[in-house]
Design a protein around this motif. Structure first.
Motif, PDB file in Angstrom:
ATOM      1  N   LEU A  83      -1.475  14.515 -14.010  1.00 54.76           N
ATOM      2  CA  LEU A  83      -1.072  13.114 -13.991  1.00 54.76           C
ATOM      3  C   LEU A  83      -2.170  12.200 -14.512  1.00 54.76           C
ATOM      4  N   THR A  84      -1.749  11.069 -15.027  1.00 54.93           N
ATOM      5  CA  THR A  84      -2.668  10.018 -15.464  1.00 54.93           C
ATOM      6  C   THR A  84      -2.380   8.772 -14.634  1.00 54.93           C
ATOM      7  N   TYR A  85      -3.264   7.791 -14.720  1.00 57.67           N
ATOM      8  CA  TYR A  85      -3.004   6.528 -14.042  1.00 57.67           C
ATOM      9  C   TYR A  85      -1.741   5.877 -14.586  1.00 57.67           C
ATOM     10  N   TRP A  86      -1.429   6.074 -15.856  1.00 59.56           N
ATOM     11  CA  TRP A  86      -0.204   5.522 -16.448  1.00 59.56           C
ATOM     12  C   TRP A  86       1.027   6.104 -15.771  1.00 59.56           C
ATOM     13  N   ASP A  87       0.980   7.385 -15.391  1.00 57.42           N
ATOM     14  CA  ASP A  87       2.104   8.003 -14.689  1.00 57.42           C
ATOM     15  C   ASP A  87       2.308   7.344 -13.324  1.00 57.42           C
ATOM     16  N   LEU A  88       1.218   7.072 -12.636  1.00 55.06           N
ATOM     17  CA  LEU A  88       1.293   6.511 -11.288  1.00 55.06           C
ATOM     18  C   LEU A  88       1.860   5.091 -11.281  1.00 55.06           C
ATOM     19  N   ARG A  89       1.659   4.349 -12.354  1.00 57.34           N
ATOM     20  CA  ARG A  89       2.070   2.941 -12.408  1.00 57.34           C
ATOM     21  C   ARG A  89       3.560   2.738 -12.157  1.00 57.34           C
TER      22      ARG A  89
ATOM     23  N   THR B 109      -7.435   2.235  -6.285  1.00 50.77           N
ATOM     24  CA  THR B 109      -6.164   1.551  -6.416  1.00 50.77           C
ATOM     25  C   THR B 109      -5.673   1.692  -7.844  1.00 50.77           C
ATOM     26  N   VAL B 110      -4.411   1.478  -8.020  1.00 53.63           N
ATOM     27  CA  VAL B 110      -3.774   1.586  -9.319  1.00 53.63           C
ATOM     28  C   VAL B 110      -2.918   0.340  -9.511  1.00 53.63           C
ATOM     29  N   GLU B 111      -2.927  -0.232 -10.705  1.00 53.29           N
ATOM     30  CA  GLU B 111      -2.044  -1.361 -10.986  1.00 53.29           C
ATOM     31  C   GLU B 111      -0.621  -0.831 -11.064  1.00 53.29           C
ATOM     32  N   VAL B 112       0.214  -1.224 -10.111  1.00 51.79           N
ATOM     33  CA  VAL B 112       1.592  -0.745 -10.044  1.00 51.79           C
ATOM     34  C   VAL B 112       2.540  -1.927  -9.883  1.00 51.79           C
ATOM     35  N   ASP B 113       3.814  -1.672 -10.137  1.00 56.63           N
ATOM     36  CA  ASP B 113       4.820  -2.718  -9.953  1.00 56.63           C
ATOM     37  C   ASP B 113       5.149  -2.928  -8.479  1.00 56.63           C
ATOM     38  N   GLN B 114       5.009  -1.856  -7.684  1.00 56.26           N
ATOM     39  CA  GLN B 114       5.333  -1.962  -6.263  1.00 56.26           C
ATOM     40  C   GLN B 114       4.236  -1.318  -5.425  1.00 56.26           C
ATOM     41  N   ARG B 115       3.769  -2.048  -4.418  1.00 59.18           N
ATOM     42  CA  ARG B 115       2.734  -1.544  -3.515  1.00 59.18           C
ATOM     43  C   ARG B 115       3.140  -1.896  -2.093  1.00 59.18           C
ATOM     44  N   TRP B 116       3.069  -0.899  -1.217  1.00 64.38           N
ATOM     45  CA  TRP B 116       3.280  -1.137   0.208  1.00 64.38           C
ATOM     46  C   TRP B 116       1.931  -1.010   0.889  1.00 64.38           C
ATOM     47  N   THR B 117       1.559  -1.999   1.679  1.00 66.31           N
ATOM     48  CA  THR B 117       0.303  -1.954   2.420  1.00 66.31           C
ATOM     49  C   THR B 117       0.620  -1.705   3.887  1.00 66.31           C
ATOM     50  N   VAL B 118      -0.033  -0.691   4.440  1.00 69.26           N
ATOM     51  CA  VAL B 118       0.154  -0.330   5.848  1.00 69.26           C
ATOM     52  C   VAL B 118      -1.190  -0.451   6.552  1.00 69.26           C
ATOM     53  N   SER B 119      -1.165  -0.421   7.875  1.00 71.26           N
ATOM     54  CA  SER B 119      -2.401  -0.655   8.616  1.00 71.26           C
ATOM     55  C   SER B 119      -3.092   0.614   9.102  1.00 71.26           C
ATOM     56  N   GLN B 120      -2.420   1.772   9.010  1.00 67.31           N
ATOM     57  CA  GLN B 120      -3.019   3.005   9.514  1.00 67.31           C
ATOM     58  C   GLN B 120      -2.775   4.160   8.543  1.00 67.31           C
ATOM     59  N   VAL B 121      -3.724   5.082   8.488  1.00 70.78           N
ATOM     60  CA  VAL B 121      -3.585   6.270   7.645  1.00 70.78           C
ATOM     61  C   VAL B 121      -2.348   7.061   8.064  1.00 70.78           C
ATOM     62  N   ALA B 122      -2.098   7.173   9.363  1.00 69.78           N
ATOM     63  CA  ALA B 122      -0.944   7.929   9.847  1.00 69.78           C
ATOM     64  C   ALA B 122       0.366   7.349   9.304  1.00 69.78           C
TER      65      ALA B 122
ATOM     66  N   CYS C 173       5.384  11.447   3.399  1.00 69.46           N
ATOM     67  CA  CYS C 173       6.244  12.552   3.834  1.00 69.46           C
ATOM     68  C   CYS C 173       7.725  12.210   3.714  1.00 69.46           C
ATOM     69  N   MET C 174       8.044  10.927   3.791  1.00 71.55           N
ATOM     70  CA  MET C 174       9.428  10.490   3.672  1.00 71.55           C
ATOM     71  C   MET C 174       9.809  10.227   2.214  1.00 71.55           C
ATOM     72  N   GLY C 175       8.839  10.388   1.296  1.00 74.15           N
ATOM     73  CA  GLY C 175       9.128  10.248  -0.126  1.00 74.15           C
ATOM     74  C   GLY C 175       9.121   8.834  -0.658  1.00 74.15           C
ATOM     75  N   TYR C 176       8.509   7.887   0.059  1.00 77.57           N
ATOM     76  CA  TYR C 176       8.529   6.489  -0.361  1.00 77.57           C
ATOM     77  C   TYR C 176       7.569   6.154  -1.497  1.00 77.57           C
ATOM     78  N   GLY C 177       6.613   7.020  -1.766  1.00 73.40           N
ATOM     79  CA  GLY C 177       5.661   6.743  -2.835  1.00 73.40           C
ATOM     80  C   GLY C 177       4.508   7.717  -2.789  1.00 73.40           C
ATOM     81  N   PHE C 178       3.436   7.345  -3.475  1.00 77.53           N
ATOM     82  CA  PHE C 178       2.231   8.172  -3.487  1.00 77.53           C
ATOM     83  C   PHE C 178       1.099   7.393  -2.830  1.00 77.53           C
ATOM     84  N   ALA C 179       0.083   8.129  -2.390  1.00 76.68           N
ATOM     85  CA  ALA C 179      -1.075   7.490  -1.751  1.00 76.68           C
ATOM     86  C   ALA C 179      -2.327   8.295  -2.042  1.00 76.68           C
TER      87      ALA C 179
END
Length: 82
Positions: free
Chosen positions: A22-28, A48-61, A68-74
Motif C-alpha cells: 500500500l501507498t499513502y495514496w491508497d489510504l486516502r 496521519t494521512v490526508e483523507v476525506d473521512q477521519r474518525w477521532t476516538v479517545s482510546q486505543v481500545a 475490527c468492525m471494518g469501519y476503516g484503517f488505523a
C-alpha cells in the motif's frame, strides 16, 4: 519512548484486496481512525494521512474495536494488536 505503529484494517477491508504494497495514496480513499492525543505534551510527529473521512476516538481500545468492525484503517501500537 518510541512505539512502533502498524497500519491495520479488518481482513475483509478493501485495502487488503489490492494485492500489492500500500501507498499513502491508497489510504486516502478510506476512513482513518485516529486516537486523540490528550496529553499535555502532544507529539508533533503523529502518524496521519490526508483523507476525506477521519474518525477521532479517545482510546486505543475504541480504535481497535472500530477496525475490527471494518469501519476503516488505523495506525496502532504493535503491542496492542499482536
Amino acid at each position: 519512548m518510541r512505539i512502533r505503529l502498524i497500519a491495520v484494517a479488518h481482513a475483509n477491508h478493501p485495502l487488503h484486496h489490492l494485492g500489492r504494497n500500500l501507498t499513502y495514496w491508497d489510504l486516502r480513499a478510506y476512513c482513518h481512525l485516529v486516537v486523540r492525543d490528550s496529553g499535555a505534551k502532544r507529539d508533533q510527529h503523529v502518524v496521519t494521512v490526508e483523507v476525506d473521512q477521519r474518525w477521532t476516538v479517545s482510546q486505543v481500545a475504541t480504535s481497535i474495536q472500530a477496525v475490527c468492525m471494518g469501519y476503516g484503517f488505523a495506525w496502532l501500537p504493535e503491542e496492542h494488536i499482536r
